[in-house]
Design an enzyme around this catalytic site. Structure first.
Site, mmCIF file in Angstrom:
data_model
loop_
_atom_site.group_PDB
_atom_site.id
_atom_site.type_symbol
_atom_site.label_atom_id
_atom_site.label_comp_id
_atom_site.label_asym_id
_atom_site.label_seq_id
_atom_site.Cartn_x
_atom_site.Cartn_y
_atom_site.Cartn_z
ATOM 1 N N SER A 24 -18.123 -2.700 -14.161
ATOM 2 C CA SER A 24 -17.394 -1.422 -14.232
ATOM 3 C C SER A 24 -18.156 -0.408 -15.086
ATOM 4 C CB SER A 24 -16.012 -1.640 -14.860
ATOM 5 O OG SER A 24 -15.206 -2.421 -14.021
ATOM 6 N N ASP A 317 -9.475 -9.623 -11.639
ATOM 7 C CA ASP A 317 -10.677 -10.170 -11.003
ATOM 8 C C ASP A 317 -10.903 -11.642 -11.358
ATOM 9 O OD1 ASP A 317 -11.164 -7.732 -9.814
ATOM 10 O OD2 ASP A 317 -12.494 -7.046 -11.398
ATOM 11 N N LYS A 344 -8.699 -6.868 -2.166
ATOM 12 C CA LYS A 344 -9.993 -6.952 -2.857
ATOM 13 C C LYS A 344 -11.090 -7.230 -1.816
ATOM 14 C CE LYS A 344 -8.477 -6.080 -6.933
ATOM 15 N NZ LYS A 344 -8.825 -4.796 -7.551
HETATM 16 C C1 S3P Z 1 -12.592 -1.724 -11.156
HETATM 17 C C2 S3P Z 1 -11.229 -1.740 -11.042
HETATM 18 C C3 S3P Z 1 -10.470 -2.849 -10.428
HETATM 19 C C4 S3P Z 1 -11.311 -4.117 -10.307
HETATM 20 C C5 S3P Z 1 -12.696 -3.833 -9.794
HETATM 21 C C6 S3P Z 1 -13.419 -2.856 -10.712
HETATM 22 C C7 S3P Z 1 -13.251 -0.568 -11.790
HETATM 23 O O1 S3P Z 1 -10.078 -2.460 -9.119
HETATM 24 O O2 S3P Z 1 -10.667 -5.064 -9.489
HETATM 25 O O3 S3P Z 1 -13.450 -5.033 -9.722
HETATM 26 O O4 S3P Z 1 -14.441 -0.661 -12.155
HETATM 27 O O5 S3P Z 1 -12.604 0.474 -11.921
HETATM 28 P P1 S3P Z 1 -8.718 -1.605 -8.837
HETATM 29 O O6 S3P Z 1 -8.874 -0.273 -9.431
HETATM 30 O O7 S3P Z 1 -8.610 -1.572 -7.345
HETATM 31 O O8 S3P Z 1 -7.617 -2.411 -9.480
#
Ligand code: S3P
Length: 433
Positions: A24, A317, A344
Protein backbone atom coordinates in the site's frame (compact mmCIF):
# COMPACT_ATOMS: atom_id res chain seq x y z
CA UNK A 1 5.95 -18.99 -16.92
CA UNK A 2 3.59 -20.95 -14.66
CA UNK A 3 5.76 -22.01 -11.76
CA UNK A 4 5.18 -24.61 -9.11
CA UNK A 5 6.24 -24.30 -5.50
CA UNK A 6 6.44 -27.23 -3.07
CA UNK A 7 6.73 -26.76 0.68
CA UNK A 8 6.79 -29.60 3.16
CA UNK A 9 7.31 -30.28 6.85
CA UNK A 10 10.94 -29.95 7.93
CA UNK A 11 12.80 -28.70 10.96
CA UNK A 12 11.80 -25.72 13.09
CA UNK A 13 11.94 -22.15 11.71
CA UNK A 14 14.56 -19.90 13.25
CA UNK A 15 16.07 -16.52 12.49
CA UNK A 16 15.68 -12.81 11.88
CA UNK A 17 14.54 -11.60 8.47
CA UNK A 18 13.10 -8.57 6.71
CA UNK A 19 10.02 -8.89 4.55
CA UNK A 20 9.64 -6.74 1.39
CA UNK A 21 8.26 -3.21 1.55
CA UNK A 22 4.61 -2.46 2.22
CA UNK A 23 2.50 -2.74 -0.92
CA UNK A 24 0.00 0.00 0.00
CA UNK A 25 2.75 2.45 0.96
CA UNK A 26 4.88 1.61 -2.11
CA UNK A 27 1.98 2.39 -4.48
CA UNK A 28 1.29 5.67 -2.72
CA UNK A 29 4.98 6.70 -2.79
CA UNK A 30 4.98 6.48 -6.60
CA UNK A 31 1.61 8.15 -7.09
CA UNK A 32 2.13 10.97 -4.59
CA UNK A 33 5.70 11.47 -5.83
CA UNK A 34 4.36 11.74 -9.40
CA UNK A 35 1.81 14.47 -8.56
CA UNK A 36 4.05 16.37 -6.13
CA UNK A 37 6.34 19.26 -7.02
CA UNK A 38 10.01 18.27 -6.90
CA UNK A 39 11.97 15.10 -6.29
CA UNK A 40 10.78 12.12 -4.25
CA UNK A 41 13.30 9.46 -3.27
CA UNK A 42 11.93 6.12 -2.14
CA UNK A 43 13.88 3.46 -0.19
CA UNK A 44 12.53 0.01 0.63
CA UNK A 45 10.11 0.08 -2.34
CA UNK A 46 8.32 -3.22 -3.02
CA UNK A 47 9.42 -4.42 -6.49
CA UNK A 48 6.36 -6.67 -6.78
CA UNK A 49 4.33 -6.87 -9.98
CA UNK A 50 1.52 -4.66 -8.59
CA UNK A 51 3.76 -1.74 -7.69
CA UNK A 52 5.75 -2.07 -10.93
CA UNK A 53 2.42 -1.64 -12.76
CA UNK A 54 1.94 1.66 -10.91
CA UNK A 55 5.39 2.83 -12.04
CA UNK A 56 4.61 1.89 -15.66
CA UNK A 57 1.28 3.79 -15.61
CA UNK A 58 2.84 7.02 -14.35
CA UNK A 59 5.75 6.73 -16.80
CA UNK A 60 3.05 6.51 -19.49
CA UNK A 61 1.79 9.86 -18.26
CA UNK A 62 5.24 11.38 -18.77
CA UNK A 63 6.61 11.18 -15.22
CA UNK A 64 10.34 10.45 -14.94
CA UNK A 65 10.81 7.53 -12.56
CA UNK A 66 14.26 5.96 -12.18
CA UNK A 67 14.67 2.63 -10.42
CA UNK A 68 18.29 2.75 -9.19
CA UNK A 69 17.94 -0.69 -7.61
CA UNK A 70 14.91 -2.96 -7.21
CA UNK A 71 14.00 -1.12 -3.98
CA UNK A 72 15.23 2.45 -4.67
CA UNK A 73 13.37 4.97 -6.81
CA UNK A 74 13.72 8.59 -7.80
CA UNK A 75 10.56 10.27 -9.02
CA UNK A 76 10.69 13.71 -10.63
CA UNK A 77 7.29 15.20 -9.90
CA UNK A 78 6.08 18.28 -11.76
CA UNK A 79 2.83 18.77 -9.86
CA UNK A 80 -0.67 17.87 -11.08
CA UNK A 81 0.01 19.67 -14.36
CA UNK A 82 3.09 17.50 -14.95
CA UNK A 83 0.86 14.56 -15.88
CA UNK A 84 0.28 14.24 -19.63
CA UNK A 85 -2.29 12.43 -21.72
CA UNK A 86 -1.00 8.85 -22.07
CA UNK A 87 -0.75 7.61 -25.65
CA UNK A 88 -1.14 3.99 -24.57
CA UNK A 89 -3.53 2.02 -22.42
CA UNK A 90 -2.78 2.40 -18.70
CA UNK A 91 -2.33 -1.27 -17.76
CA UNK A 92 -2.75 -1.93 -14.04
CA UNK A 93 -2.11 -5.68 -14.30
CA UNK A 94 -3.60 -7.44 -11.24
CA UNK A 95 -3.62 -4.32 -9.04
CA UNK A 96 -6.86 -3.01 -7.53
CA UNK A 97 -4.96 -0.34 -5.60
CA UNK A 98 -3.34 0.99 -8.78
CA UNK A 99 -6.60 1.34 -10.69
CA UNK A 100 -8.79 2.71 -7.91
CA UNK A 101 -6.30 5.29 -6.60
CA UNK A 102 -5.17 6.30 -10.09
CA UNK A 103 -8.79 6.91 -11.11
CA UNK A 104 -8.96 9.54 -8.35
CA UNK A 105 -5.98 11.29 -9.93
CA UNK A 106 -7.27 10.93 -13.52
CA UNK A 107 -10.70 12.26 -12.49
CA UNK A 108 -9.18 15.69 -12.00
CA UNK A 109 -7.15 15.77 -15.23
CA UNK A 110 -8.79 17.14 -18.35
CA UNK A 111 -7.13 14.61 -20.70
CA UNK A 112 -8.47 11.27 -21.92
CA UNK A 113 -7.13 7.97 -20.67
CA UNK A 114 -8.02 4.32 -21.16
CA UNK A 115 -7.48 2.01 -18.21
CA UNK A 116 -7.56 -1.79 -17.97
CA UNK A 117 -5.89 -4.72 -16.25
CA UNK A 118 -5.92 -8.51 -16.19
CA UNK A 119 -8.91 -10.85 -16.08
CA UNK A 120 -9.21 -10.56 -12.29
CA UNK A 121 -9.39 -6.76 -12.54
CA UNK A 122 -12.04 -7.11 -15.26
CA UNK A 123 -14.26 -8.91 -12.74
CA UNK A 124 -13.74 -6.52 -9.82
CA UNK A 125 -16.26 -3.75 -9.14
CA UNK A 126 -15.18 -0.27 -10.22
CA UNK A 127 -18.57 1.37 -9.63
CA UNK A 128 -17.61 1.79 -5.97
CA UNK A 129 -15.23 4.57 -7.06
CA UNK A 130 -16.80 5.58 -10.38
CA UNK A 131 -20.16 6.40 -8.83
CA UNK A 132 -18.80 9.11 -6.46
CA UNK A 133 -16.27 10.31 -9.09
CA UNK A 134 -19.14 10.89 -11.54
CA UNK A 135 -20.98 12.75 -8.81
CA UNK A 136 -17.91 15.01 -8.53
CA UNK A 137 -18.07 15.66 -12.29
CA UNK A 138 -15.74 13.13 -13.95
CA UNK A 139 -16.79 11.54 -17.24
CA UNK A 140 -16.13 7.80 -17.18
CA UNK A 141 -17.45 4.93 -19.23
CA UNK A 142 -16.76 1.22 -19.20
CA UNK A 143 -18.21 -2.22 -19.82
CA UNK A 144 -21.62 -3.23 -18.50
CA UNK A 145 -23.05 0.24 -18.10
CA UNK A 146 -19.77 1.82 -17.05
CA UNK A 147 -19.03 -0.51 -14.14
CA UNK A 148 -16.14 -2.69 -15.31
CA UNK A 149 -12.82 -2.34 -17.15
CA UNK A 150 -11.73 -1.42 -19.76
CA UNK A 151 -12.60 2.13 -18.72
CA UNK A 152 -12.32 5.40 -20.60
CA UNK A 153 -12.04 8.53 -18.51
CA UNK A 154 -11.94 12.26 -19.15
CA UNK A 155 -11.66 14.29 -15.98
CA UNK A 156 -11.49 17.90 -14.86
CA UNK A 157 -13.87 20.49 -13.41
CA UNK A 158 -14.48 18.52 -10.20
CA UNK A 159 -16.70 19.69 -7.39
CA UNK A 160 -16.15 18.48 -3.82
CA UNK A 161 -18.80 16.14 -2.35
CA UNK A 162 -19.73 14.53 0.93
CA UNK A 163 -19.72 10.79 0.34
CA UNK A 164 -20.88 8.09 2.70
CA UNK A 165 -19.09 4.93 1.60
CA UNK A 166 -21.11 1.76 2.15
CA UNK A 167 -17.89 -0.22 2.76
CA UNK A 168 -14.75 0.46 4.78
CA UNK A 169 -12.27 0.63 1.91
CA UNK A 170 -8.98 2.51 1.80
CA UNK A 171 -9.07 2.32 -1.98
CA UNK A 172 -12.39 4.20 -2.13
CA UNK A 173 -11.31 6.70 0.53
CA UNK A 174 -7.91 7.33 -1.09
CA UNK A 175 -9.41 7.67 -4.57
CA UNK A 176 -11.81 10.35 -3.35
CA UNK A 177 -9.11 12.17 -1.39
CA UNK A 178 -6.98 12.36 -4.55
CA UNK A 179 -9.94 13.64 -6.56
CA UNK A 180 -10.87 15.97 -3.70
CA UNK A 181 -7.42 17.58 -3.71
CA UNK A 182 -8.18 18.67 -7.30
CA UNK A 183 -11.82 19.68 -6.72
CA UNK A 184 -13.52 22.95 -5.87
CA UNK A 185 -14.43 23.17 -2.19
CA UNK A 186 -14.25 20.41 0.36
CA UNK A 187 -14.53 16.64 -0.10
CA UNK A 188 -15.67 14.53 2.86
CA UNK A 189 -15.54 10.72 2.92
CA UNK A 190 -17.30 8.82 5.67
CA UNK A 191 -16.93 5.08 6.20
CA UNK A 192 -18.61 2.49 8.44
CA UNK A 193 -15.30 1.43 10.04
CA UNK A 194 -11.88 2.97 9.79
CA UNK A 195 -9.87 1.60 6.87
CA UNK A 196 -6.07 1.79 6.57
CA UNK A 197 -4.90 5.42 6.75
CA UNK A 198 -1.65 5.34 4.75
CA UNK A 199 -2.92 7.97 2.31
CA UNK A 200 -3.76 10.42 5.07
CA UNK A 201 -0.37 9.93 6.71
CA UNK A 202 1.62 10.22 3.49
CA UNK A 203 -0.36 13.17 2.12
CA UNK A 204 0.42 15.05 5.34
CA UNK A 205 4.09 14.09 5.01
CA UNK A 206 3.94 15.58 1.47
CA UNK A 207 2.61 18.85 2.93
CA UNK A 208 -1.14 18.48 2.37
CA UNK A 209 -3.74 19.33 4.96
CA UNK A 210 -5.96 16.32 5.61
CA UNK A 211 -8.54 16.32 8.36
CA UNK A 212 -9.32 12.98 10.04
CA UNK A 213 -12.33 12.77 12.33
CA UNK A 214 -14.19 9.93 13.95
CA UNK A 215 -16.07 8.30 11.07
CA UNK A 216 -14.17 9.82 8.18
CA UNK A 217 -11.74 12.22 6.57
CA UNK A 218 -11.87 15.46 4.57
CA UNK A 219 -9.66 17.57 2.29
CA UNK A 220 -9.91 20.99 0.69
CA UNK A 221 -9.31 21.24 -3.03
CA UNK A 222 -6.53 23.18 -4.72
CA UNK A 223 -3.66 21.76 -2.66
CA UNK A 224 -0.19 21.05 -4.05
CA UNK A 225 2.10 18.35 -2.67
CA UNK A 226 5.87 18.62 -2.19
CA UNK A 227 8.22 15.74 -2.96
CA UNK A 228 10.27 14.20 -0.15
CA UNK A 229 12.18 11.12 1.00
CA UNK A 230 10.09 8.06 1.78
CA UNK A 231 11.36 4.98 3.59
CA UNK A 232 8.86 2.13 3.18
CA UNK A 233 8.38 -0.20 6.17
CA UNK A 234 8.09 -3.98 5.74
CA UNK A 235 4.60 -5.17 4.83
CA UNK A 236 2.74 -6.67 7.80
CA UNK A 237 0.51 -8.50 5.30
CA UNK A 238 3.61 -10.28 3.96
CA UNK A 239 5.05 -10.77 7.47
CA UNK A 240 1.84 -12.63 8.34
CA UNK A 241 3.02 -15.69 6.32
CA UNK A 242 6.35 -16.38 8.12
CA UNK A 243 4.66 -15.33 11.39
CA UNK A 244 1.96 -17.97 11.12
CA UNK A 245 4.49 -20.51 9.84
CA UNK A 246 6.52 -19.94 13.03
CA UNK A 247 3.39 -20.30 15.16
CA UNK A 248 2.51 -23.64 13.59
CA UNK A 249 5.86 -25.40 13.01
CA UNK A 250 6.95 -26.89 16.36
CA UNK A 251 9.89 -25.32 18.19
CA UNK A 252 10.14 -22.20 16.00
CA UNK A 253 11.02 -18.62 16.84
CA UNK A 254 11.24 -15.92 14.17
CA UNK A 255 11.84 -12.17 14.25
CA UNK A 256 10.57 -9.92 11.45
CA UNK A 257 12.46 -6.65 11.43
CA UNK A 258 11.25 -3.17 10.45
CA UNK A 259 7.61 -4.11 9.87
CA UNK A 260 4.97 -1.39 9.56
CA UNK A 261 2.78 -1.54 12.67
CA UNK A 262 0.25 1.16 11.80
CA UNK A 263 -2.77 0.40 14.06
CA UNK A 264 -5.09 0.32 11.03
CA UNK A 265 -3.13 -2.76 9.86
CA UNK A 266 -2.35 -4.68 13.06
CA UNK A 267 -5.62 -6.63 13.39
CA UNK A 268 -3.56 -9.76 12.66
CA UNK A 269 -1.50 -9.19 15.84
CA UNK A 270 -4.64 -8.64 17.93
CA UNK A 271 -6.29 -11.80 16.59
CA UNK A 272 -3.23 -14.02 16.98
CA UNK A 273 -2.77 -12.78 20.55
CA UNK A 274 -6.45 -13.50 21.24
CA UNK A 275 -5.85 -17.03 19.86
CA UNK A 276 -3.04 -17.53 22.37
CA UNK A 277 0.05 -16.68 20.30
CA UNK A 278 3.27 -15.56 21.96
CA UNK A 279 4.12 -12.37 20.10
CA UNK A 280 6.34 -9.49 21.10
CA UNK A 281 6.34 -6.18 19.22
CA UNK A 282 9.16 -3.72 19.81
CA UNK A 283 8.44 -0.35 18.20
CA UNK A 284 11.66 1.08 16.83
CA UNK A 285 10.63 4.34 15.16
CA UNK A 286 8.44 6.21 12.72
CA UNK A 287 9.13 6.40 8.98
CA UNK A 288 7.28 9.09 7.03
CA UNK A 289 4.52 9.11 9.65
CA UNK A 290 4.27 5.30 9.82
CA UNK A 291 5.15 3.41 13.04
CA UNK A 292 7.70 0.62 12.53
CA UNK A 293 8.76 -2.25 14.78
CA UNK A 294 10.29 -5.70 15.17
CA UNK A 295 7.92 -8.62 15.67
CA UNK A 296 9.08 -11.80 17.43
CA UNK A 297 6.80 -14.80 17.39
CA UNK A 298 7.19 -18.37 18.61
CA UNK A 299 5.29 -21.62 18.34
CA UNK A 300 2.17 -21.49 20.48
CA UNK A 301 -0.94 -23.49 21.28
CA UNK A 302 -3.79 -21.71 19.51
CA UNK A 303 -7.48 -21.48 20.38
CA UNK A 304 -10.38 -20.70 18.06
CA UNK A 305 -11.77 -17.17 18.04
CA UNK A 306 -14.41 -14.90 16.51
CA UNK A 307 -13.41 -12.20 14.04
CA UNK A 308 -15.77 -9.49 12.80
CA UNK A 309 -16.77 -5.81 12.87
CA UNK A 310 -14.11 -3.12 13.03
CA UNK A 311 -11.38 -5.77 13.08
CA UNK A 312 -12.13 -6.87 9.50
CA UNK A 313 -10.62 -3.90 7.60
CA UNK A 314 -7.59 -4.13 9.93
CA UNK A 315 -6.78 -7.68 8.72
CA UNK A 316 -8.75 -8.18 5.51
CA UNK A 317 -5.75 -9.34 3.44
CA UNK A 318 -4.61 -11.79 6.14
CA UNK A 319 -7.79 -13.90 6.25
CA UNK A 320 -6.52 -16.72 3.95
CA UNK A 321 -3.49 -17.32 6.19
CA UNK A 322 -5.53 -16.83 9.39
CA UNK A 323 -7.74 -19.63 8.07
CA UNK A 324 -4.68 -21.90 7.87
CA UNK A 325 -3.82 -21.09 11.52
CA UNK A 326 -7.45 -21.68 12.54
CA UNK A 327 -7.39 -25.26 11.17
CA UNK A 328 -4.79 -26.02 13.86
CA UNK A 329 -6.43 -24.16 16.78
CA UNK A 330 -8.42 -25.82 19.55
CA UNK A 331 -12.09 -25.17 18.76
CA UNK A 332 -13.96 -23.30 16.06
CA UNK A 333 -12.99 -19.99 14.44
CA UNK A 334 -15.81 -17.86 13.10
CA UNK A 335 -15.13 -15.07 10.59
CA UNK A 336 -18.03 -12.74 9.80
CA UNK A 337 -18.64 -9.25 8.27
CA UNK A 338 -16.05 -10.10 5.61
CA UNK A 339 -18.17 -10.09 2.42
CA UNK A 340 -15.48 -7.83 0.89
CA UNK A 341 -13.38 -10.97 0.50
CA UNK A 342 -15.59 -11.94 -2.42
CA UNK A 343 -14.32 -9.01 -4.52
CA UNK A 344 -10.59 -9.35 -3.89
CA UNK A 345 -8.11 -10.80 -6.45
CA UNK A 346 -10.34 -13.90 -6.27
CA UNK A 347 -13.44 -14.67 -4.24
CA UNK A 348 -11.32 -15.38 -1.19
CA UNK A 349 -14.14 -16.98 0.80
CA UNK A 350 -14.75 -19.61 -1.87
CA UNK A 351 -11.12 -20.03 -2.89
CA UNK A 352 -9.65 -20.22 0.65
CA UNK A 353 -12.29 -22.77 1.65
CA UNK A 354 -11.95 -24.69 -1.62
CA UNK A 355 -8.14 -24.93 -1.63
CA UNK A 356 -7.75 -25.75 2.08
CA UNK A 357 -10.54 -28.34 1.89
CA UNK A 358 -8.38 -30.17 -0.68
CA UNK A 359 -5.85 -30.59 2.16
CA UNK A 360 -8.40 -31.99 4.59
CA UNK A 361 -9.43 -28.74 6.31
CA UNK A 362 -13.03 -28.51 7.50
CA UNK A 363 -14.32 -25.07 6.49
CA UNK A 364 -17.89 -23.96 5.98
CA UNK A 365 -18.42 -20.97 3.71
CA UNK A 366 -20.97 -18.41 4.89
CA UNK A 367 -22.47 -15.33 3.21
CA UNK A 368 -19.93 -13.00 4.81
CA UNK A 369 -17.12 -15.23 6.03
CA UNK A 370 -16.39 -18.78 7.10
CA UNK A 371 -16.45 -21.18 10.00
CA UNK A 372 -13.26 -23.18 10.45
CA UNK A 373 -13.10 -26.33 12.55
CA UNK A 374 -9.85 -26.43 14.50
CA UNK A 375 -7.75 -29.43 15.43
CA UNK A 376 -7.81 -30.77 11.87
CA UNK A 377 -4.64 -32.50 10.70
CA UNK A 378 -3.84 -31.49 7.13
CA UNK A 379 -2.84 -33.99 4.50
CA UNK A 380 -0.58 -33.14 1.60
CA UNK A 381 -1.75 -32.43 -1.87
CA UNK A 382 -1.87 -30.08 -4.80
CA UNK A 383 -3.32 -26.57 -4.57
CA UNK A 384 -3.69 -23.78 -7.09
CA UNK A 385 -3.10 -20.09 -6.36
CA UNK A 386 -5.87 -19.35 -8.93
CA UNK A 387 -3.72 -16.33 -9.79
CA UNK A 388 -4.12 -14.91 -6.28
CA UNK A 389 -0.82 -14.17 -4.51
CA UNK A 390 -2.19 -14.56 -0.99
CA UNK A 391 -3.86 -17.89 -1.79
CA UNK A 392 -0.54 -19.08 -3.25
CA UNK A 393 1.35 -18.21 -0.05
CA UNK A 394 -1.34 -19.45 2.35
CA UNK A 395 -1.47 -22.87 0.70
CA UNK A 396 2.36 -23.07 0.56
CA UNK A 397 2.56 -22.35 4.32
CA UNK A 398 -0.09 -25.05 4.88
CA UNK A 399 2.45 -27.39 3.26
CA UNK A 400 4.76 -26.93 6.27
CA UNK A 401 2.24 -28.74 8.49
CA UNK A 402 0.58 -31.01 5.91
CA UNK A 403 1.72 -34.62 5.88
CA UNK A 404 3.55 -35.02 2.58
CA UNK A 405 3.72 -31.27 1.85
CA UNK A 406 1.82 -29.11 -0.62
CA UNK A 407 2.61 -28.30 -4.24
CA UNK A 408 1.16 -24.96 -5.33
CA UNK A 409 0.43 -24.52 -9.02
CA UNK A 410 0.54 -21.05 -10.57
CA UNK A 411 2.90 -20.02 -7.79
CA UNK A 412 4.29 -17.12 -9.86
CA UNK A 413 1.29 -15.06 -8.65
CA UNK A 414 3.22 -14.72 -5.37
CA UNK A 415 5.47 -12.13 -7.08
CA UNK A 416 2.55 -9.70 -7.04
CA UNK A 417 3.32 -8.80 -3.43
CA UNK A 418 6.17 -10.98 -2.12
CA UNK A 419 9.11 -11.47 -4.50
CA UNK A 420 11.59 -13.76 -2.76
CA UNK A 421 8.93 -15.51 -0.64
CA UNK A 422 10.28 -19.05 -1.04
CA UNK A 423 13.90 -17.91 -0.55
CA UNK A 424 12.95 -16.09 2.67
CA UNK A 425 11.14 -19.17 3.97
CA UNK A 426 14.21 -21.30 3.11
CA UNK A 427 16.42 -18.97 5.13
CA UNK A 428 14.22 -19.69 8.17
CA UNK A 429 14.23 -23.47 7.79
CA UNK A 430 14.40 -26.39 5.43
CA UNK A 431 10.99 -26.10 3.86
CA UNK A 432 11.51 -27.07 0.21
CA UNK A 433 11.56 -30.37 -1.58
C1 S3P B 1 -5.53 -1.42 -0.08
C2 S3P B 1 -6.77 -1.49 0.49
C3 S3P B 1 -7.51 -2.74 0.72
C4 S3P B 1 -6.60 -3.96 0.62
C5 S3P B 1 -5.67 -3.89 -0.56
C6 S3P B 1 -4.80 -2.64 -0.48
C7 S3P B 1 -4.88 -0.12 -0.25
O1 S3P B 1 -8.51 -2.87 -0.28
O2 S3P B 1 -7.36 -5.15 0.57
O3 S3P B 1 -4.83 -5.03 -0.60
O4 S3P B 1 -3.65 -0.06 -0.50
O5 S3P B 1 -5.57 0.90 -0.17
P1 S3P B 1 -9.98 -2.18 -0.13
O6 S3P B 1 -9.82 -0.72 -0.15
O7 S3P B 1 -10.75 -2.70 -1.30
O8 S3P B 1 -10.51 -2.69 1.19
Amino acid sequence: MMQQLTMKPGNSLQGTVQVPGDKSISHRSVMFGAIAQGTTRVKGFLPGADCLATIACFRNMGVSITQESPTSLTIEGAGWEGLHEPNQLLDVGNSGTTIRLMLGILAGRSFYSAVAGDESIARRPMDRVLHPLREMGAQVDGRQGGRFTPLGIRGGGLQGIRYQSPVASAQIKSCLLLAGLQAKGETVVEEPYRSRDHSERMLRAFGAEVNSFSGGVSVRGGQQLSGREVRVPGDISSAAFPMIAALLVPGSQVTLQDVGVNPTRTGILDVLKAMGATIEVKETGEWCGEPVGDITISTSTLFGTEIGGELIPRLIDEIPIIAVAATQAKGKTIIRDAAELKVKETNRIAVTAGELTKLGARIEETEDGMVIEGGTPLTGGICDSRGDHRIGMATAIAGLIAKGGVTVHNADAINVSFPGFSELMSRLGKVHS
